[in-house]
Design a protein around this motif. Structure first.
Motif, PDB file in Angstrom:
ATOM      1  N   SER A 179       0.861  -1.175   0.000  1.00  0.00           N
ATOM      2  CA  SER A 179       0.000   0.000   0.000  1.00  0.00           C
ATOM      3  C   SER A 179       0.899   1.227   0.000  1.00  0.00           C
ATOM      4  O   SER A 179       1.992   1.209   0.561  1.00  0.00           O
ATOM      5  N   PHE A 180       0.449   2.315  -0.640  1.00  0.00           N
ATOM      6  CA  PHE A 180       1.283   3.503  -0.636  1.00  0.00           C
ATOM      7  C   PHE A 180       0.467   4.770  -0.843  1.00  0.00           C
ATOM      8  O   PHE A 180      -0.656   4.733  -1.355  1.00  0.00           O
ATOM      9  N   THR A 181       1.063   5.893  -0.434  1.00  0.00           N
ATOM     10  CA  THR A 181       0.526   7.225  -0.692  1.00  0.00           C
ATOM     11  C   THR A 181       1.652   8.092  -1.224  1.00  0.00           C
ATOM     12  O   THR A 181       2.727   8.163  -0.625  1.00  0.00           O
ATOM     13  N   LEU A 182       1.426   8.741  -2.348  1.00  0.00           N
ATOM     14  CA  LEU A 182       2.387   9.670  -2.942  1.00  0.00           C
ATOM     15  C   LEU A 182       1.699  11.011  -3.137  1.00  0.00           C
ATOM     16  O   LEU A 182       0.633  11.082  -3.752  1.00  0.00           O
ATOM     17  N   GLU A 183       2.307  12.065  -2.598  1.00  0.00           N
ATOM     18  CA  GLU A 183       1.702  13.393  -2.703  1.00  0.00           C
ATOM     19  C   GLU A 183       2.734  14.403  -3.181  1.00  0.00           C
ATOM     20  O   GLU A 183       3.808  14.542  -2.590  1.00  0.00           O
ATOM     21  N   ASP A 184       2.406  15.095  -4.280  1.00  0.00           N
ATOM     22  CA  ASP A 184       3.259  16.143  -4.820  1.00  0.00           C
ATOM     23  C   ASP A 184       2.800  17.476  -4.247  1.00  0.00           C
ATOM     24  O   ASP A 184       1.668  17.911  -4.480  1.00  0.00           O
ATOM     25  N   GLN A 185       3.678  18.130  -3.499  1.00  0.00           N
ATOM     26  CA  GLN A 185       3.299  19.346  -2.786  1.00  0.00           C
ATOM     27  C   GLN A 185       3.298  20.587  -3.681  1.00  0.00           C
ATOM     28  O   GLN A 185       2.831  21.639  -3.268  1.00  0.00           O
ATOM     29  N   ARG A 186       3.843  20.491  -4.884  1.00  0.00           N
ATOM     30  CA  ARG A 186       3.843  21.637  -5.797  1.00  0.00           C
ATOM     31  C   ARG A 186       2.565  21.728  -6.601  1.00  0.00           C
ATOM     32  O   ARG A 186       1.989  22.814  -6.771  1.00  0.00           O
ATOM     33  N   PHE A 187       2.091  20.588  -7.124  1.00  0.00           N
ATOM     34  CA  PHE A 187       0.984  20.581  -8.073  1.00  0.00           C
ATOM     35  C   PHE A 187      -0.301  19.995  -7.515  1.00  0.00           C
ATOM     36  O   PHE A 187      -1.324  19.980  -8.201  1.00  0.00           O
ATOM     37  N   GLY A 188      -0.261  19.484  -6.277  1.00  0.00           N
ATOM     38  CA  GLY A 188      -1.475  18.969  -5.651  1.00  0.00           C
ATOM     39  C   GLY A 188      -1.875  17.578  -6.070  1.00  0.00           C
ATOM     40  O   GLY A 188      -2.957  17.103  -5.697  1.00  0.00           O
ATOM     41  N   GLU A 189      -1.043  16.889  -6.838  1.00  0.00           N
ATOM     42  CA  GLU A 189      -1.367  15.522  -7.227  1.00  0.00           C
ATOM     43  C   GLU A 189      -1.228  14.589  -6.022  1.00  0.00           C
ATOM     44  O   GLU A 189      -0.271  14.700  -5.258  1.00  0.00           O
ATOM     45  N   ARG A 190      -2.172  13.649  -5.886  1.00  0.00           N
ATOM     46  CA  ARG A 190      -2.133  12.708  -4.771  1.00  0.00           C
ATOM     47  C   ARG A 190      -2.632  11.344  -5.227  1.00  0.00           C
ATOM     48  O   ARG A 190      -3.708  11.239  -5.825  1.00  0.00           O
ATOM     49  N   MET A 191      -1.822  10.309  -4.970  1.00  0.00           N
ATOM     50  CA  MET A 191      -2.198   8.939  -5.288  1.00  0.00           C
ATOM     51  C   MET A 191      -2.192   8.118  -4.017  1.00  0.00           C
ATOM     52  O   MET A 191      -1.215   8.116  -3.265  1.00  0.00           O
ATOM     53  N   GLN A 192      -3.286   7.412  -3.765  1.00  0.00           N
ATOM     54  CA  GLN A 192      -3.381   6.530  -2.603  1.00  0.00           C
ATOM     55  C   GLN A 192      -3.855   5.158  -3.070  1.00  0.00           C
ATOM     56  O   GLN A 192      -4.896   5.043  -3.726  1.00  0.00           O
ATOM     57  N   VAL A 193      -3.062   4.130  -2.747  1.00  0.00           N
ATOM     58  CA  VAL A 193      -3.401   2.757  -3.097  1.00  0.00           C
ATOM     59  C   VAL A 193      -3.378   1.920  -1.827  1.00  0.00           C
ATOM     60  O   VAL A 193      -2.384   1.944  -1.082  1.00  0.00           O
ATOM     61  N   ARG A 194      -4.444   1.188  -1.572  1.00  0.00           N
ATOM     62  CA  ARG A 194      -4.543   0.333  -0.397  1.00  0.00           C
ATOM     63  C   ARG A 194      -4.744  -1.110  -0.856  1.00  0.00           C
ATOM     64  O   ARG A 194      -5.618  -1.393  -1.678  1.00  0.00           O
ATOM     65  N   ASN A 195      -3.940  -2.014  -0.297  1.00  0.00           N
ATOM     66  CA  ASN A 195      -4.011  -3.429  -0.654  1.00  0.00           C
ATOM     67  C   ASN A 195      -4.304  -4.238   0.605  1.00  0.00           C
ATOM     68  O   ASN A 195      -3.394  -4.769   1.243  1.00  0.00           O
ATOM     69  N   PRO A 196      -5.566  -4.368   0.990  1.00  0.00           N
ATOM     70  CA  PRO A 196      -5.911  -5.131   2.200  1.00  0.00           C
ATOM     71  C   PRO A 196      -5.690  -6.611   2.001  1.00  0.00           C
ATOM     72  O   PRO A 196      -5.395  -7.085   0.905  1.00  0.00           O
ATOM     73  N   GLU A 197      -5.855  -7.383   3.084  1.00  0.00           N
ATOM     74  CA  GLU A 197      -5.574  -8.815   3.041  1.00  0.00           C
ATOM     75  C   GLU A 197      -6.470  -9.573   2.070  1.00  0.00           C
ATOM     76  O   GLU A 197      -6.087 -10.631   1.568  1.00  0.00           O
ATOM     77  N   ASN A 198      -7.643  -9.047   1.772  1.00  0.00           N
ATOM     78  CA  ASN A 198      -8.545  -9.762   0.867  1.00  0.00           C
ATOM     79  C   ASN A 198      -8.159  -9.598  -0.599  1.00  0.00           C
ATOM     80  O   ASN A 198      -8.792 -10.185  -1.481  1.00  0.00           O
ATOM     81  N   GLY A 199      -7.124  -8.812  -0.892  1.00  0.00           N
ATOM     82  CA  GLY A 199      -6.647  -8.674  -2.250  1.00  0.00           C
ATOM     83  C   GLY A 199      -7.458  -7.761  -3.142  1.00  0.00           C
ATOM     84  O   GLY A 199      -7.182  -7.646  -4.342  1.00  0.00           O
TER      85      GLY A 199
ATOM     86  N   VAL B  51      -7.803  -4.358  -4.239  1.00  0.00           N
ATOM     87  CA  VAL B  51      -7.029  -3.119  -4.206  1.00  0.00           C
ATOM     88  C   VAL B  51      -7.945  -1.920  -4.362  1.00  0.00           C
ATOM     89  O   VAL B  51      -8.798  -1.868  -5.263  1.00  0.00           O
ATOM     90  N   ARG B  52      -7.766  -0.938  -3.479  1.00  0.00           N
ATOM     91  CA  ARG B  52      -8.543   0.302  -3.528  1.00  0.00           C
ATOM     92  C   ARG B  52      -7.636   1.452  -3.934  1.00  0.00           C
ATOM     93  O   ARG B  52      -6.564   1.647  -3.359  1.00  0.00           O
ATOM     94  N   ILE B  53      -8.084   2.231  -4.924  1.00  0.00           N
ATOM     95  CA  ILE B  53      -7.291   3.324  -5.479  1.00  0.00           C
ATOM     96  C   ILE B  53      -8.087   4.619  -5.421  1.00  0.00           C
ATOM     97  O   ILE B  53      -9.255   4.660  -5.798  1.00  0.00           O
ATOM     98  N   ARG B  54      -7.415   5.669  -4.943  1.00  0.00           N
ATOM     99  CA  ARG B  54      -7.993   7.012  -4.990  1.00  0.00           C
ATOM    100  C   ARG B  54      -6.936   7.947  -5.560  1.00  0.00           C
ATOM    101  O   ARG B  54      -5.811   7.993  -5.058  1.00  0.00           O
ATOM    102  N   TYR B  55      -7.298   8.692  -6.611  1.00  0.00           N
ATOM    103  CA  TYR B  55      -6.328   9.540  -7.304  1.00  0.00           C
ATOM    104  C   TYR B  55      -6.890  10.943  -7.496  1.00  0.00           C
ATOM    105  O   TYR B  55      -8.032  11.113  -7.935  1.00  0.00           O
TER     106      TYR B  55
END
Length: 247
Positions: free
Chosen positions: A90-110, A112-116
């Motif tokens: 699972s990861f979160t990447l956030e660019d502080q200059r342009f406001g881009e944000r990617m969040q990926v969650r990989n729970p045990e059930n496989g 995958v949840r993505i919010r961009y």
């Protein structure tokens, strides 16, 4: 490269592996990104990983990355949680200059949840099933180490499904031994999209590792924005402060 290609790998690299475990350790390393277009250093990376040795391989648990511009100001940050599936963190990447944000969650059930959130402010979300050979973000480095014998000793290709979070899909990739004189590592691998998609989606990436199975070079499209629309293309050279000593 078109916009789809620029968004394709917004997030590739850096991790470890996996059932005989040792005490938790911490490793640190840094990277310097030289633009393939201008030849100038465009940003640096500072990495901090905690994890353990399992079956002779480095298995990361948590990973923090800070990205800075040439003046030393923070431009982006990423956090990863590898859990029990190091190749699909699972990861979160956030660019502080342009406001881009990617969040990926990989729970045990496989599932995958993505919010961009794009730099334009547009938002999208997905929920998808991870395939057995699925790889997410920095889990690609884990995959290389897990398949070291196949790639290095046997010289054979490895097929994986890599998550493209901006599209909410896993796509087939091939990892294969290669050569590139510009890279410093003893072992070089080419990573390319398999099948017809490769002709328009993204150029191949090249990664290099030393004999300690540490990443020394990354060459290609990075996960850091050059402007609100396009990512940097760079050669990133890595220096390691310490090694986990797993083998």
């Amino acid at each position: 490269m078109n916009n789809a290609g620029n968004r394709f790998l917004a997030g590739l690299l850096l991790a470890g592996i996996t059932i005989t475990a040792s005490a938790e350790k911490e490793i640190r390393f840094s990277g310097s990104a030289e633009s393939l277009d201008s030849g100038k250093i465009v940003y640096t990376e500072q990495h901090r990983q905690t994890g353990e040795c399992r079956n002779g391989f480095w298995a990361p648990r948590e990973h923090q990355v800070t990205y800075r511009d040439p003046e030393g100001d923070i431009i982006a940050q990423k956090t990863l949680d590898y859990g029990d599936t190091p190749s699909r963190p699972s990861f979160t990447l956030e660019d502080q200059r342009f406001g881009e944000r990617m969040q990926v969650r990989n729970p045990e059930n496989g599932r995958v949840r993505i919010r961009y959130r794009a730099s334009s402010g547009d938002e999208s979300s997905y929920r998808i099933k991870a395939p057995d050979n699925g790889v997410i973000d920095a889990g690609f480095e884990v995959m290389v180490r897990q398949n070291w014998e196949t790639l290095v000793e046997d010289g054979e290709d490895v097929r994986i499904q890599f998550l493209v979070p901006t599209r909410g899909k896993f796509y087939a990739f091939d990892a294969e031994p290669a050569q590139m004189q510009a890279l410093d590592g003893e072992h070089v691998f080419r990573i390319s999209v398999a099948g017809w998609v490769s002709s328009w989606f993204v150029d191949p990436l090249h990664l290099a590792f030393n004999d300690k199975r540490q990443l020394t070079d990354f060459h290609g499209l990075t996960n850091i924005l050059r402007n609100p629309e396009d990512n940097h293309r760079a050669h990133i050279r890595y220096e390691h402060e310490n090694a986990p000593g797993c083998h």
